[in-house]
Design a protein around this motif. Structure first.
Motif, PDB file in Angstrom:
ATOM      1  N   VAL A   1     -43.593  28.419  10.222  1.00 18.87           N
ATOM      2  CA  VAL A   1     -42.908  29.080  11.322  1.00 18.87           C
ATOM      3  C   VAL A   1     -40.976  29.729  10.807  1.00 18.87           C
ATOM      4  O   VAL A   1     -40.845  30.907  10.947  1.00 18.87           O
ATOM      5  CB  VAL A   1     -42.301  28.557  12.747  1.00 18.87           C
ATOM      6  N   PHE A   2     -40.784  29.072  10.232  1.00 16.79           N
ATOM      7  CA  PHE A   2     -39.888  28.968   9.176  1.00 16.79           C
ATOM      8  C   PHE A   2     -40.133  30.091   7.787  1.00 16.79           C
ATOM      9  O   PHE A   2     -39.230  30.646   8.091  1.00 16.79           O
ATOM     10  CB  PHE A   2     -39.229  27.672   8.271  1.00 16.79           C
ATOM     11  N   LEU A   3     -41.265  30.400   7.115  1.00 18.09           N
ATOM     12  CA  LEU A   3     -41.387  31.316   6.212  1.00 18.09           C
ATOM     13  C   LEU A   3     -41.891  32.698   6.352  1.00 18.09           C
ATOM     14  O   LEU A   3     -41.676  33.352   5.946  1.00 18.09           O
ATOM     15  CB  LEU A   3     -42.867  30.718   5.754  1.00 18.09           C
ATOM     16  N   SER A   4     -42.376  32.405   7.917  1.00 21.31           N
ATOM     17  CA  SER A   4     -42.767  33.659   8.093  1.00 21.31           C
ATOM     18  C   SER A   4     -41.433  34.553   8.916  1.00 21.31           C
ATOM     19  O   SER A   4     -40.630  35.445   8.998  1.00 21.31           O
ATOM     20  CB  SER A   4     -43.308  33.081   9.958  1.00 21.31           C
ATOM     21  N   ALA A   5     -40.415  33.591   9.519  1.00 21.45           N
ATOM     22  CA  ALA A   5     -38.744  33.608   9.650  1.00 21.45           C
ATOM     23  C   ALA A   5     -38.115  35.017   8.451  1.00 21.45           C
ATOM     24  O   ALA A   5     -37.472  35.668   8.747  1.00 21.45           O
ATOM     25  CB  ALA A   5     -37.700  33.190  10.381  1.00 21.45           C
ATOM     26  N   ILE A   6     -38.273  33.548   7.844  1.00 24.41           N
ATOM     27  CA  ILE A   6     -38.047  34.462   6.010  1.00 24.41           C
ATOM     28  C   ILE A   6     -38.720  35.975   6.044  1.00 24.41           C
ATOM     29  O   ILE A   6     -37.902  36.736   5.143  1.00 24.41           O
ATOM     30  CB  ILE A   6     -37.508  33.398   4.882  1.00 24.41           C
ATOM     31  N   GLY A   7     -39.576  35.910   6.256  1.00 23.10           N
ATOM     32  CA  GLY A   7     -40.362  36.631   5.464  1.00 23.10           C
ATOM     33  C   GLY A   7     -40.091  38.258   6.706  1.00 23.10           C
ATOM     34  O   GLY A   7     -39.699  39.091   6.342  1.00 23.10           O
ATOM     35  N   LEU A   8     -39.714  37.820   7.996  1.00 24.97           N
ATOM     36  CA  LEU A   8     -39.267  38.991   8.686  1.00 24.97           C
ATOM     37  C   LEU A   8     -38.161  39.411   7.965  1.00 24.97           C
ATOM     38  O   LEU A   8     -37.576  40.425   8.284  1.00 24.97           O
ATOM     39  CB  LEU A   8     -39.646  38.496  10.479  1.00 24.97           C
ATOM     40  N   SER A   9     -36.847  38.963   8.215  1.00 32.00           N
ATOM     41  CA  SER A   9     -35.880  38.813   7.651  1.00 32.00           C
ATOM     42  C   SER A   9     -36.102  39.912   6.422  1.00 32.00           C
ATOM     43  O   SER A   9     -34.633  40.602   6.605  1.00 32.00           O
ATOM     44  CB  SER A   9     -35.260  38.058   7.698  1.00 32.00           C
ATOM     45  N   TYR A  10     -36.180  39.627   5.589  1.00 32.45           N
ATOM     46  CA  TYR A  10     -36.835  40.009   4.302  1.00 32.45           C
ATOM     47  C   TYR A  10     -36.743  41.796   4.696  1.00 32.45           C
ATOM     48  O   TYR A  10     -36.398  42.345   4.303  1.00 32.45           O
ATOM     49  CB  TYR A  10     -36.975  39.098   3.130  1.00 32.45           C
ATOM     50  N   PHE A  11     -38.001  41.458   4.999  1.00 31.90           N
ATOM     51  CA  PHE A  11     -38.593  42.635   5.839  1.00 31.90           C
ATOM     52  C   PHE A  11     -37.781  43.917   6.525  1.00 31.90           C
ATOM     53  O   PHE A  11     -37.348  44.828   5.844  1.00 31.90           O
ATOM     54  CB  PHE A  11     -39.489  43.012   6.250  1.00 31.90           C
ATOM     55  N   PHE A  12     -36.652  43.232   7.802  1.00 33.07           N
ATOM     56  CA  PHE A  12     -36.160  44.250   7.881  1.00 33.07           C
ATOM     57  C   PHE A  12     -34.793  44.047   7.539  1.00 33.07           C
ATOM     58  O   PHE A  12     -33.920  45.083   7.775  1.00 33.07           O
ATOM     59  CB  PHE A  12     -35.940  43.538   9.782  1.00 33.07           C
ATOM     60  N   THR A  13     -34.225  43.012   7.113  1.00 32.33           N
ATOM     61  CA  THR A  13     -33.441  43.969   5.751  1.00 32.33           C
ATOM     62  C   THR A  13     -32.766  44.794   4.851  1.00 32.33           C
ATOM     63  O   THR A  13     -32.363  45.191   4.581  1.00 32.33           O
ATOM     64  CB  THR A  13     -32.826  42.575   5.406  1.00 32.33           C
ATOM     65  N   ASN A  14     -33.940  44.681   3.928  1.00 31.67           N
ATOM     66  CA  ASN A  14     -35.058  45.848   3.330  1.00 31.67           C
ATOM     67  C   ASN A  14     -35.480  46.758   4.064  1.00 31.67           C
ATOM     68  O   ASN A  14     -34.790  48.450   3.543  1.00 31.67           O
ATOM     69  CB  ASN A  14     -36.305  45.955   2.780  1.00 31.67           C
ATOM     70  N   LEU A  15     -36.034  46.849   5.722  1.00 32.29           N
ATOM     71  CA  LEU A  15     -35.876  48.035   5.743  1.00 32.29           C
ATOM     72  C   LEU A  15     -34.536  49.067   6.438  1.00 32.29           C
ATOM     73  O   LEU A  15     -33.729  49.934   6.189  1.00 32.29           O
ATOM     74  CB  LEU A  15     -36.892  48.207   7.381  1.00 32.29           C
ATOM     75  N   PHE A  16     -33.460  48.125   6.544  1.00 36.66           N
ATOM     76  CA  PHE A  16     -32.517  49.020   7.069  1.00 36.66           C
ATOM     77  C   PHE A  16     -31.360  48.877   6.336  1.00 36.66           C
ATOM     78  O   PHE A  16     -30.691  49.822   6.104  1.00 36.66           O
ATOM     79  CB  PHE A  16     -30.515  47.117   7.910  1.00 36.66           C
ATOM     80  N   LEU A  17     -31.719  48.319   4.864  1.00 34.97           N
ATOM     81  CA  LEU A  17     -31.052  48.585   3.736  1.00 34.97           C
ATOM     82  C   LEU A  17     -31.665  50.239   2.906  1.00 34.97           C
ATOM     83  O   LEU A  17     -30.684  50.764   2.874  1.00 34.97           O
ATOM     84  CB  LEU A  17     -31.234  47.640   2.196  1.00 34.97           C
TER      85      LEU A  17
END
Length: 156
Positions: free
Chosen positions: A136-152
């Motif tokens: 769950v933690f790693l998925s949250a980090i992965g999703l955060s990274y994905f959405f951060t890159n998408l936003f940037l």
């Protein structure tokens, strides 16, 4: 493991053999094998009497097993009296003492085995729990990274 009805027949045969041997004046060593067979068969019948559904589903058959256990308990009392009257009370007491010691050791081993299984199950559940929360933690980090890159990427 033999069925309780075969065990009952074996116990009865052992009792008859012991009685005949004592009447012929045989010593305790001469009846030790038959005593062993009797107690082994009696234990099987007693287990069936304690758990009638394990061996029989019909009430009448369960009652028969319980009655056989009662008959063997009476036969045990008779054997005890025969040994005592033949001057072998010490042998009877020794058999009972050792049987009780064996039962206690077996029960202790069973309890320790059950405790070890419970502990192992708990350890496995803890590992599964840690693995779940780590994923769950790693998925949250992965999703955060994905959405951060998408936003940037959209800002640029």
């Amino acid at each position: 493991m033999i069925d309780p009805f075969t065990a009952f027949a074996a116990a009865q045969a052992a009792v008859k053999g012991i009685q005949a041997a004592i009447k012929l004046g045989k010593d305790v060593q001469g009846i030790a094998s038959d005593l062993s067979k009797f107690f082994e068969a009696k234990d099987i019948v007693q287990q069936a009497a304690n758990n009638p559904k394990k061996f029989k589903s019909d009430t009448a058959q369960a009652l028969e097993t319980v009655m056989q256990a009662k008959q063997l308990a009476e036969a045990e009392t008779e054997l005890k009296n025969m040994l005592i009257w033949s001057g072998n009370a010490d042998v009877w007491e020794g058999v009972l003492l050792e049987r009780n010691n064996i039962i206690q050791r077996r029960k202790k081993a069973e309890m320790e085995e059950a405790a070890a299984k419970a502990k192992r199950k708990q350890e496995i559940m803890e590992v599964v729990n840690i693995a779940f929360w780590a994923s769950v933690f790693l998925s949250a980090i992965g999703l955060s990274y994905f959405f951060t890159n998408l936003f940037l990427d959209r800002r640029a």
